[in-house]
Design a protein around this motif. Sequence first.
Motif, PDB file in Angstrom:
ATOM      1  N   ALA A 241       0.828  -1.204   0.000  1.00  0.00           N
ATOM      2  CA  ALA A 241       0.000   0.000   0.000  1.00  0.00           C
ATOM      3  C   ALA A 241       0.863   1.254   0.000  1.00  0.00           C
ATOM      4  CB  ALA A 241      -0.942  -0.005   1.202  1.00  0.00           C
ATOM      5  N   MET A 242       1.987   1.215   0.724  1.00  0.00           N
ATOM      6  CA  MET A 242       2.902   2.358   0.723  1.00  0.00           C
ATOM      7  C   MET A 242       3.522   2.556  -0.655  1.00  0.00           C
ATOM      8  SD  MET A 242       4.853   1.776   4.361  1.00  0.00           S
ATOM      9  CE  MET A 242       5.974   3.142   4.067  1.00  0.00           C
ATOM     10  N   ALA A 243       3.953   1.454  -1.274  1.00  0.00           N
ATOM     11  CA  ALA A 243       4.581   1.549  -2.589  1.00  0.00           C
ATOM     12  C   ALA A 243       3.612   2.128  -3.621  1.00  0.00           C
ATOM     13  CB  ALA A 243       5.068   0.171  -3.027  1.00  0.00           C
ATOM     14  N   ALA A 244       2.388   1.654  -3.595  1.00  0.00           N
ATOM     15  CA  ALA A 244       1.392   2.155  -4.540  1.00  0.00           C
ATOM     16  C   ALA A 244       1.115   3.629  -4.325  1.00  0.00           C
ATOM     17  CB  ALA A 244       0.105   1.344  -4.412  1.00  0.00           C
ATOM     18  N   THR A 245       1.044   4.048  -3.076  1.00  0.00           N
ATOM     19  CA  THR A 245       0.773   5.448  -2.775  1.00  0.00           C
ATOM     20  C   THR A 245       1.907   6.342  -3.289  1.00  0.00           C
ATOM     21  OG1 THR A 245      -0.520   4.827  -0.830  1.00  0.00           O
ATOM     22  CG2 THR A 245       0.279   7.089  -0.920  1.00  0.00           C
ATOM     23  N   VAL A 246       3.161   5.907  -3.103  1.00  0.00           N
ATOM     24  CA  VAL A 246       4.299   6.656  -3.641  1.00  0.00           C
ATOM     25  C   VAL A 246       4.157   6.820  -5.153  1.00  0.00           C
ATOM     26  CG1 VAL A 246       6.784   6.552  -4.070  1.00  0.00           C
ATOM     27  CG2 VAL A 246       5.891   6.029  -1.803  1.00  0.00           C
ATOM     28  N   CYS A 247       3.840   5.726  -5.834  1.00  0.00           N
ATOM     29  CA  CYS A 247       3.747   5.751  -7.303  1.00  0.00           C
ATOM     30  C   CYS A 247       2.602   6.634  -7.787  1.00  0.00           C
ATOM     31  CB  CYS A 247       3.560   4.330  -7.826  1.00  0.00           C
ATOM     32  SG  CYS A 247       4.978   3.247  -7.581  1.00  0.00           S
ATOM     33  N   LEU A 248       1.454   6.485  -7.181  1.00  0.00           N
ATOM     34  CA  LEU A 248       0.286   7.230  -7.637  1.00  0.00           C
ATOM     35  C   LEU A 248       0.462   8.729  -7.425  1.00  0.00           C
ATOM     36  CD1 LEU A 248      -2.552   4.847  -6.382  1.00  0.00           C
ATOM     37  CD2 LEU A 248      -1.782   5.172  -8.735  1.00  0.00           C
ATOM     38  N   PHE A 249       1.084   9.100  -6.326  1.00  0.00           N
ATOM     39  CA  PHE A 249       1.278  10.530  -6.092  1.00  0.00           C
ATOM     40  C   PHE A 249       2.439  11.102  -6.897  1.00  0.00           C
ATOM     41  CE2 PHE A 249      -1.729   9.994  -2.654  1.00  0.00           C
ATOM     42  CZ  PHE A 249      -2.436  11.194  -2.728  1.00  0.00           C
ATOM     43  N   GLU A 250       3.388  10.264  -7.324  1.00  0.00           N
ATOM     44  CA  GLU A 250       4.387  10.732  -8.276  1.00  0.00           C
ATOM     45  C   GLU A 250       3.712  11.053  -9.608  1.00  0.00           C
ATOM     46  OE1 GLU A 250       7.781  11.678 -10.560  1.00  0.00           O
ATOM     47  OE2 GLU A 250       7.229  11.903  -8.454  1.00  0.00           O
ATOM     48  N   GLN A 251       2.747  10.253  -9.995  1.00  0.00           N
ATOM     49  CA  GLN A 251       2.001  10.544 -11.217  1.00  0.00           C
ATOM     50  C   GLN A 251       1.246  11.870 -11.081  1.00  0.00           C
ATOM     51  OE1 GLN A 251      -1.376   7.911 -12.209  1.00  0.00           O
ATOM     52  NE2 GLN A 251      -0.516   7.788 -14.255  1.00  0.00           N
ATOM     53  N   VAL A 252       0.614  12.077  -9.937  1.00  0.00           N
ATOM     54  CA  VAL A 252      -0.076  13.350  -9.688  1.00  0.00           C
ATOM     55  C   VAL A 252       0.918  14.515  -9.792  1.00  0.00           C
ATOM     56  CG1 VAL A 252      -1.263  14.731  -7.938  1.00  0.00           C
ATOM     57  CG2 VAL A 252      -1.899  12.346  -8.279  1.00  0.00           C
ATOM     58  N   ARG A 253       2.085  14.379  -9.174  1.00  0.00           N
ATOM     59  CA  ARG A 253       3.079  15.453  -9.177  1.00  0.00           C
ATOM     60  C   ARG A 253       3.489  15.815 -10.605  1.00  0.00           C
ATOM     61  NH1 ARG A 253       8.155  16.488  -9.936  1.00  0.00           N
ATOM     62  NH2 ARG A 253       8.570  14.349 -10.623  1.00  0.00           N
ATOM     63  N   GLN A 254       3.756  14.785 -11.424  1.00  0.00           N
ATOM     64  CA  GLN A 254       4.178  15.063 -12.802  1.00  0.00           C
ATOM     65  C   GLN A 254       3.093  15.781 -13.585  1.00  0.00           C
ATOM     66  OE1 GLN A 254       5.941  11.877 -15.026  1.00  0.00           O
ATOM     67  NE2 GLN A 254       7.198  11.150 -13.313  1.00  0.00           N
ATOM     68  N   ARG A 255       1.868  15.402 -13.378  1.00  0.00           N
ATOM     69  CA  ARG A 255       0.786  16.025 -14.136  1.00  0.00           C
ATOM     70  C   ARG A 255       0.531  17.452 -13.679  1.00  0.00           C
ATOM     71  NH1 ARG A 255      -3.329  10.793 -14.487  1.00  0.00           N
ATOM     72  NH2 ARG A 255      -2.045   9.633 -15.986  1.00  0.00           N
ATOM     73  N   LEU A 256       0.701  17.713 -12.401  1.00  0.00           N
ATOM     74  CA  LEU A 256       0.521  19.073 -11.912  1.00  0.00           C
ATOM     75  C   LEU A 256       1.597  20.013 -12.451  1.00  0.00           C
ATOM     76  CD1 LEU A 256      -0.453  18.465  -8.171  1.00  0.00           C
ATOM     77  CD2 LEU A 256      -1.936  19.302 -10.008  1.00  0.00           C
ATOM     78  N   GLN A 257       2.789  19.465 -12.688  1.00  0.00           N
ATOM     79  CA  GLN A 257       3.896  20.292 -13.187  1.00  0.00           C
ATOM     80  C   GLN A 257       3.903  20.403 -14.704  1.00  0.00           C
ATOM     81  OE1 GLN A 257       7.569  18.781 -11.537  1.00  0.00           O
ATOM     82  NE2 GLN A 257       7.254  19.894  -9.616  1.00  0.00           N
ATOM     83  N   ALA A 258       3.102  19.573 -15.369  1.00  0.00           N
ATOM     84  CA  ALA A 258       3.104  19.577 -16.840  1.00  0.00           C
ATOM     85  C   ALA A 258       2.541  20.892 -17.389  1.00  0.00           C
ATOM     86  CB  ALA A 258       2.291  18.404 -17.357  1.00  0.00           C
TER      87      ALA A 258
END
Length: 258
Positions: A241-258
């Motif tokens: 669950a921790m690993a998935a949360t790290v990955c999903l929020f990295e995706q959010v971060r990239q999209r917010l910066q796009a």
Amino acid sequence: MRHVQSRDNAQFKHLRKLATSSRARREAAETLIDGLHLFGSALDAGVRPKLAIVAERALDHVEVKDVLAEQGDAVLLLADALFDELSPTDTPTGLLGLIDIPAEVEEPITGDCLVLDAVQDSGNLGTLLRAAWATGVREVLLTTGCAQAWSPKVLRAGQGAHFGLRIREHCDVAAALKTYPGRIVATRLDAHTSLYALDLRGPVAWLFGNEGAGLSPAVSALATDPAIIPMPGAAESLNVAMAATVCLFEQVRQRLQA
């Protein structure tokens, strides 16, 4: 309001089966939600419980009274001891709801997707669903071997996530992702590409596996982009669950910066 004080009552027996048996939940296509928060989340999503089940000790609770007023005649009052047999927690809240398990929708997946392969812990599964919900991932595929998504314990851990997701259980993941248009990412300790080096701005299907064994070979082979989460500390791995949360929020971060 009907008042039940006997374990021999047929309706109580049915509810107890739903509380304790995944088979009973599948056959009836019904499950139980626990507590005011989940009750409110269901109502906010347009899901009205078919029945409110309340413990005698909770009758004077102001918020419970409000729920019961909205439920009308669809209320079952249980002796405290009977209610406690239904609750998925050690400290029962005093309020349960009976809901239908929604029919699964078999549509092609084109957007973000979370694939869970034999995740067996109810708390992990609920947390994973909550992480998907929080990051805008709507599609969730569960392979055979996962804990039942609509069990009371998983629903409680999900904290309302179920009502914002489309969940498919016992899914043939290879068939579901056969025409998937985006990246299929699996986190693996033997991967050479860092999670943070991947372009996650397009659609991504995320693959996460069992707490001990990880992904099965068949599901792992579906990945187009194996990646590793950099861990400069001494820990060997992360909880799923921790690993998935790290990955999903990295995706959010990239999209917010796009």
